[in-house]
Scaffold this active site. Structure first.
Site, PDB file in Angstrom:
ATOM      1  N   CYS A  49       0.833  -1.220   0.000  1.00 56.02           N
ATOM      2  CA  CYS A  49       0.000   0.000   0.000  1.00 56.02           C
ATOM      3  C   CYS A  49       0.864   1.264   0.000  1.00 56.02           C
ATOM      4  O   CYS A  49       1.693   1.474   0.892  1.00 56.02           O
ATOM      5  CB  CYS A  49      -0.915  -0.017   1.220  1.00 56.02           C
ATOM      6  SG  CYS A  49      -1.672   1.563   1.611  1.00 56.02           S
ATOM      7  N   GLY A  50       0.670   2.117  -0.989  1.00 57.76           N
ATOM      8  CA  GLY A  50       1.426   3.362  -1.082  1.00 57.76           C
ATOM      9  C   GLY A  50       1.183   4.297   0.079  1.00 57.76           C
ATOM     10  O   GLY A  50       2.108   4.949   0.578  1.00 57.76           O
ATOM     11  N   HIS A  51      -0.063   4.394   0.547  1.00 63.01           N
ATOM     12  CA  HIS A  51      -0.383   5.251   1.684  1.00 63.01           C
ATOM     13  C   HIS A  51       0.317   4.768   2.952  1.00 63.01           C
ATOM     14  O   HIS A  51       0.787   5.566   3.761  1.00 63.01           O
ATOM     15  CB  HIS A  51      -1.895   5.278   1.920  1.00 63.01           C
ATOM     16  CG  HIS A  51      -2.641   6.028   0.876  1.00 63.01           C
ATOM     17  ND1 HIS A  51      -2.465   7.370   0.636  1.00 63.01           N
ATOM     18  CD2 HIS A  51      -3.575   5.615  -0.007  1.00 63.01           C
ATOM     19  CE1 HIS A  51      -3.263   7.753  -0.340  1.00 63.01           C
ATOM     20  NE2 HIS A  51      -3.938   6.703  -0.746  1.00 63.01           N
ATOM     21  N   CYS A  52       0.374   3.447   3.122  1.00 57.83           N
ATOM     22  CA  CYS A  52       1.028   2.885   4.307  1.00 57.83           C
ATOM     23  C   CYS A  52       2.523   3.197   4.307  1.00 57.83           C
ATOM     24  O   CYS A  52       3.101   3.529   5.346  1.00 57.83           O
ATOM     25  CB  CYS A  52       0.813   1.376   4.361  1.00 57.83           C
ATOM     26  SG  CYS A  52      -0.928   0.872   4.367  1.00 57.83           S
TER      27      CYS A  52
END
Length: 514
Positions: A57-60
């Site tokens: 996940c990019g946000h993570c």
């Protein structure tokens, strides 16, 4: 044989427990948890903030350094709250228990009671996390007893709110505390000493000041001491007059009370950037609390999907758009090409006065739109094709980047081929990211809708299985079979929560987008 039992010394219990708790693994001050050690972690740290993440996940990945910094800052401050993380892809039972549907999902567990875990609802920077946790685990408003503590508090965060009251038992003070308790992401302080009043040049018997490290530095509340009015004041002044849209600012942009947003798409590297920004900011002063002014750097790859959402290309910028973040997410386009302060003000006022018509994107009709079994429909030929009174039309509304849409594409082509010679059944598709319709609002991809022949313009939602056989049964039944089935997982365009859904693993798209 007589069995002798002896009470176990309390110190031994503590010692053994400490040995168990000490084994909890950590990465950069963040506890690493799973089903096997989750209960142990709660026993050791009853106040626990838990991030459920996915490795892809990019946000993570963007959150990780801020999350770790928050953990260190809390430890430095002596807080009892610990930060933890769970790889939800490896711990599906925990993810299901806490209702994880996207990444990251962050939950706060208080007093070890996992059944009452609350959603984390603030920003993605360390300071946001620390502030939110202090509000959740401490008093709604900090009591400030002297000038030094009051001055330090007023400078302790980008935004703080301080209430000045002669007595905390006053109705005004009680209202202030209600607002403080309901505001998770901003520190509140309360002062009852008149000696401190004078330090802040406050001459009233009661007052509220919002201190901020931007724009004019502070805003003094002048309205009635009513909860809704005071909350509106805080929300209207907590953000700068103009805010840059980034992954860090997205939660405040989407989570704020102002749902009308005007967007300036501009290159930060251009020679005209500062001039454009100054003109934009000059217009913002007239619409504070009514319209949120945001600029988006078109040089950033992370923002390309936002450009796509608005049907813009980098070479068409600078450009201006206005959007309402209600259910339909209606968009508006300014008629003037010159982005002057006067034109921006006029655009905003016309919007507030209800004089603007929504801007609907559409592609040009392809020359070969009907040459293949699956017909290509755009905004300009939608009425003609889809609401043809003699045809039963089955339409897929898709997004080019959607993983589920890509999986469906070959099946949809087969369906088109199956009915290519049918006299009254048409299989079609619409790129919903490039074509908008005033009669239908698409919220997720793929969305499948059936438009039966006739004059009543009926629309039937298809929620059945996405297989060729199921589609054929649906069409042969006249749109009956599959219309009321359980809905499958879809690539929801999570425009407000800043999370990646499980279906984004293949694409790893950034979703903090308008």
């Amino acid at each position: 044989m007589l069995k002798m039992e002896f009470p176990v010394p309390f110190t031994l219990v503590v010692f053994v427990a400490a040995l168990v708790w000490a084994e909890l693994p950590e990465e950069d001050n963040v506890l690493v948890l799973g089903k096997a050690n989750f209960d142990e972690a709660l026993a050791a740290h009853p106040d626990l903030l838990v991030e459920f993440y996915a490795p892809w996940c990019g946000h993570c990945k963007a959150l990780a350094p801020e999350y770790s910094k928050a953990a260190r800052d809390l430890e430095t401050d002596g807080s009892v709250v610990r930060l933890a993380k769970v790889d939800a892809t490896e711990e599906p039972e925990l993810a299901k228990e806490f209702g994880v549907k996207g990444y990251p999902t962050i939950k706060f567990i208080r007093n070890g009671d996992r059944a009452t875990a609350k959603d984390y609802s603030a920003g993605r920077q360390a300071a946001d996390i620390v502030t939110w946790l202090k509000k959740r685990s401490g008093p709604a408003a900090v009591s400030l007893d002297n000038v030094d503590s009051a001055k330090a508090f007023s400078e302790s965060a980008d935004v703080v709110v301080v209430g000045f009251f002669q007595d905390t038992g006053m109705d005004a003070a009680k209202t202030f505390m209600q607002v403080a308790d309901a505001t998770d992401d901003i520190p509140f302080g309360i002062i009852t000493s008149k000696d401190i009043f004078s330090h802040f040049n406050l001459k009233m018997e009661t007052g509220v000041i919002l201190f901020k490290k931007f724009d004019e530095g502070q805003s003094v509340y002048s309205g009635p001491m009513e909860k809704d009015e005071l909350q509106n004041f805080v929300r209207a002044n907590e953000l700068p007059l103009v805010i840059e849209f980034t992954e860090q600012s997205a939660p405040k942009v989407f989570g704020g009370s102002i749902k009308n947003h005007i967007l300036l798409f501009v290159s930060k590297s251009s020679n005209e950037f500062q001039e454009r920004l100054d003109q934009f900011k000059a217009a913002a002063t007239d619409y504070k609390g009514k319209i949120l002014f945001i600029y988006i750097d078109v040089d950033s790859e992370e923002n390309l999907r936002i450009l796509e959402f608005f049907g813009l290309k980098q070479e068409e910028c600078p450009a201006l758009r206005l959007i309402t973040l209600e259910e339909d997410m209606t968009k508006y386009r300014m008629a003037h090409e010159e982005l002057s302060t006067e034109n921006i003000r006029s655009f905003c006022q016309d919007f507030l006065d209800g004089k603007l018509k929504p801007h609907l994107m559409t592609q040009e009709i392809p020359a070969d739109w009907d040459s293949n079994p699956v017909k290509v429909v755009v905004g300009k030929n939608f009425e003609e094709v889809v609401f043809d009174e003699a045809k039963n039309v089955f339409v897929e509304f898709y997004a080019p980047w959607c993983g589920h849409c890509k999986q469906l594409a070959p099946i949809w082509d087969e369906l088109g081929a199956h009915y290519k010679d049918h006299k009254d059944i048409v299989v079609a598709k619409v790129d919903a990211t490039a074509n908008e319709l005033d009669v239908i609002k698409i919220q997720s991809f793929p969305t499948l809708k059936f438009f039966p022949a006739g004059t009543d313009r009926k629309v039937v939602d298809y929620n059945g299985e996405r297989t060729l056989d199921a589609f054929i049964r649906f069409l042969d039944s006249g749109g009956q079979e599959g219309a009321d089935a359980d809905e499958e997982l879809e690539d929801v365009d999570d425009t407000e929560d800043g999370t990646d859904s499980e279906s984004d693993k293949e694409e790893d798209h950034q979703r903090d987008e308008l």
